[in-house]
Scaffold this motif. Structure first.
Motif, PDB file in Angstrom:
ATOM      1  N   SER A  18       1.002  -1.367   0.014  1.00  0.00           N
ATOM      2  CA  SER A  18      -0.071   0.043  -0.198  1.00  0.00           C
ATOM      3  C   SER A  18       0.846   1.355   0.256  1.00  0.00           C
ATOM      4  O   SER A  18       0.605   2.194  -0.950  1.00  0.00           O
ATOM      5  N   TYR A  19       1.788   1.283   1.015  1.00  0.00           N
ATOM      6  CA  TYR A  19       2.878   2.525   1.032  1.00  0.00           C
ATOM      7  C   TYR A  19       3.714   2.565  -0.210  1.00  0.00           C
ATOM      8  O   TYR A  19       4.143   3.639  -0.257  1.00  0.00           O
ATOM      9  N   PRO A 111      13.401  16.978  -3.500  1.00  0.00           N
ATOM     10  CA  PRO A 111      13.125  15.404  -4.039  1.00  0.00           C
ATOM     11  C   PRO A 111      12.403  14.869  -2.988  1.00  0.00           C
ATOM     12  O   PRO A 111      12.347  15.097  -1.770  1.00  0.00           O
ATOM     13  N   PHE A 112      11.772  13.571  -3.584  1.00  0.00           N
ATOM     14  CA  PHE A 112      10.832  12.969  -2.712  1.00  0.00           C
ATOM     15  C   PHE A 112      11.742  12.190  -1.458  1.00  0.00           C
ATOM     16  O   PHE A 112      11.258  12.191  -0.422  1.00  0.00           O
ATOM     17  N   PRO A 113      12.809  11.673  -2.012  1.00  0.00           N
ATOM     18  CA  PRO A 113      13.719  11.022  -0.995  1.00  0.00           C
ATOM     19  C   PRO A 113      14.100  12.148   0.260  1.00  0.00           C
ATOM     20  O   PRO A 113      13.940  11.579   1.296  1.00  0.00           O
ATOM     21  N   THR A 114      13.953  13.238  -0.005  1.00  0.00           N
ATOM     22  CA  THR A 114      14.381  14.315   1.125  1.00  0.00           C
ATOM     23  C   THR A 114      13.225  14.375   1.984  1.00  0.00           C
ATOM     24  O   THR A 114      13.109  14.516   3.152  1.00  0.00           O
ATOM     25  N   GLN A 115      12.038  14.218   1.458  1.00  0.00           N
ATOM     26  CA  GLN A 115      10.756  14.537   2.113  1.00  0.00           C
ATOM     27  C   GLN A 115      10.681  13.336   3.069  1.00  0.00           C
ATOM     28  O   GLN A 115      10.213  13.449   4.026  1.00  0.00           O
ATOM     29  N   VAL A 116      10.818  11.998   2.410  1.00  0.00           N
ATOM     30  CA  VAL A 116      10.780  10.694   3.534  1.00  0.00           C
ATOM     31  C   VAL A 116      11.473  10.697   4.660  1.00  0.00           C
ATOM     32  O   VAL A 116      11.223  10.415   5.615  1.00  0.00           O
ATOM     33  N   VAL A 273       8.247  -2.496  10.922  1.00  0.00           N
ATOM     34  CA  VAL A 273       7.523  -2.562   9.241  1.00  0.00           C
ATOM     35  C   VAL A 273       7.637  -1.396   8.811  1.00  0.00           C
ATOM     36  O   VAL A 273       8.002  -1.168   7.620  1.00  0.00           O
ATOM     37  N   THR A 274       6.948  -0.097   9.214  1.00  0.00           N
ATOM     38  CA  THR A 274       7.021   1.089   8.851  1.00  0.00           C
ATOM     39  C   THR A 274       8.362   1.919   8.345  1.00  0.00           C
ATOM     40  O   THR A 274       8.539   2.532   7.560  1.00  0.00           O
ATOM     41  N   THR A 275       9.198   1.697   9.420  1.00  0.00           N
ATOM     42  CA  THR A 275      10.454   2.199   9.132  1.00  0.00           C
ATOM     43  C   THR A 275      11.404   1.424   8.031  1.00  0.00           C
ATOM     44  O   THR A 275      11.896   2.370   7.328  1.00  0.00           O
ATOM     45  N   THR A 276      11.171   0.155   7.950  1.00  0.00           N
ATOM     46  CA  THR A 276      11.937  -0.612   6.780  1.00  0.00           C
ATOM     47  C   THR A 276      11.249  -0.227   5.615  1.00  0.00           C
ATOM     48  O   THR A 276      11.871  -0.111   4.407  1.00  0.00           O
ATOM     49  N   ARG A 277       9.940  -0.075   5.638  1.00  0.00           N
ATOM     50  CA  ARG A 277       9.167   0.566   4.253  1.00  0.00           C
ATOM     51  C   ARG A 277       9.789   1.713   3.772  1.00  0.00           C
ATOM     52  O   ARG A 277       9.686   1.918   2.666  1.00  0.00           O
ATOM     53  N   LYS A 278       9.833   2.628   4.602  1.00  0.00           N
ATOM     54  CA  LYS A 278      10.600   3.915   4.385  1.00  0.00           C
ATOM     55  C   LYS A 278      11.774   3.809   3.690  1.00  0.00           C
ATOM     56  O   LYS A 278      12.127   4.519   2.781  1.00  0.00           O
ATOM     57  N   VAL A 282      12.702   5.097  -0.076  1.00  0.00           N
ATOM     58  CA  VAL A 282      13.748   5.852  -0.522  1.00  0.00           C
ATOM     59  C   VAL A 282      14.571   5.338  -1.896  1.00  0.00           C
ATOM     60  O   VAL A 282      15.087   5.719  -3.084  1.00  0.00           O
ATOM     61  N   LEU A 283      14.700   3.971  -1.610  1.00  0.00           N
ATOM     62  CA  LEU A 283      15.468   3.256  -2.881  1.00  0.00           C
ATOM     63  C   LEU A 283      14.492   3.172  -3.999  1.00  0.00           C
ATOM     64  O   LEU A 283      15.178   3.389  -5.089  1.00  0.00           O
TER      65      LEU A 283
END
Length: 336
Positions: A18-19, A111-116, A273-278, A282-283
């Motif tokens: 989902s995320y 960039p999107f990675p910076t936001q994450v 789970v959510t930290t791993t998802r982030k 980024v990748l």
């Protein structure tokens, strides 16, 4: 035990999918270029490009879909009456909205990675406001973990300036991220007061918060005139409406999986789970959208996630009970 493990794996996969798709859609919508055909003064057809700048419309669709999903959920599975004061929900909705709007608006400059990575630093304002407003105290290791996150953020977000040019290392996008994090901290502080006084369920808080936010956004869209310019933009690019609806639905589905996981397995499992998802988000941004990162930024990202994982690991003793997990449901949902 096997049934429990299967449920955990199912929820974890649901959150990841989902995320993961949510992140791809968000970057595609906010960072993409939109081409359309127009006619110049000589009657010649030309191709113009434009960007998506309709943040209020994006957040409105997200809040509306979240409200509909939680309304349907509470209708199918009724819960005890929510006696939370309207003033509390208005306050939560205001800071929640400002946090979402500033976070999405920041993507016009960063960039999107910076936001994450920036949004991963939510423990910083939560701790600061907890000390200043809530008069809380934390163990020394908590400050060390947050210091790791701060150091990682500075390394990741610091801009390399061309030789001979003196600019501020932080621009509009970074300032909007700081505003978003501050609003996240204020939202959490008010939610703590609500949970202590009336103890609403996560779904009840989600429904009320998104309901008031939807009303506020309708007014803002009309006052700013964005509702009219967005309709013109959507008419030129109809597919953006489908992407926005898909974005909102993936967020709602992800939050439903989060609610089930935090209720059955506790906030520690959800945090992992959510930290791993982030990390994977980024990748994915680097691989799919060509957002290249410098060596310094990779080290900075590693420090941020190291601080988060250490905080999760050493906090597991305090987060083990199911009751605590249910109380922390809404806080976890808002941080995703």
């Amino acid at each position: 035990m096997e049934k429990s493990n299967n449920k955990f794996i199912f929820c974890a996969i649901g959150i990841f999918i989902s995320y993961f798709y949510f992140g791809i859609l968000q970057e595609k919508i906010t960072r993409g270029k939109y081409f359309y055909e127009t006619v110049d003064e000589n009657g010649n057809k030309i191709i113009e490009t434009e960007k998506f700048v309709y943040v209020l419309s994006l957040v409105f669709i997200q809040c509306l879909i979240n409200y509909i999903v939680t309304y349907a959920t509470l209708h199918l599975w009724p819960q005890k009456e929510d006696k939370t004061s309207t003033l509390y929900y208005v306050s939560i909705s205001t800071t929640y909205l400002l946090g979402m709007v500033s976070s999405n608006m920041a993507l016009q400059w960063i960039p999107f990675p910076t936001q994450v990575i920036g949004k991963s630093a939510k423990p910083i304002p939560v701790m600061i406001l907890g000390v200043l407003i809530g008069r809380k105290s934390y163990l020394l290791r908590k400050y060390i973990f947050v210091l790791l996150i701060v150091a990682g953020m500075v390394m990741f977000m610091w801009k390399d300036k061309p030789a001979g040019k003196v600019d501020s290392a932080f621009g509009i996008g970074e300032l909007l991220l700081i505003l978003s994090l501050t609003m996240d901290g204020l939202t959490g502080a008010v939610q703590e007061r609500v949970r202590a006084e009336s103890s609403p369920s996560g779904h009840q808080m989600m429904k009320a918060t998104n309901g008031y936010s939807t009303i506020f956004l309708i007014s803002a869209l009309i006052v700013t005139g964005e509702v009219f310019t967005f309709f013109k933009f959507a008419n030129r690019h109809p597919y953006v409406v489908y992407n926005l609806l898909a974005l909102a639905l993936t967020q709602s589905v992800g939050q439903m999986f989060l609610y089930v996981m935090v209720s059955d397995f506790g906030p520690l499992a959800v945090s992992i789970v959510t930290t791993t998802r982030k990390c994977f988000t980024v990748l994915a941004s680097v691989l799919f959208f060509g957002n290249s990162l410098s060596i310094r930024q990779w080290y900075g990202a590693a420090l941020v996630f190291l601080g988060l994982f250490l905080d999760i690991f050493f906090s597991k003793g305090k987060q083990s009970s199911k009751k605590k997990g249910k109380e922390d449901t809404k806080k976890l949902l808002d941080s995703k």
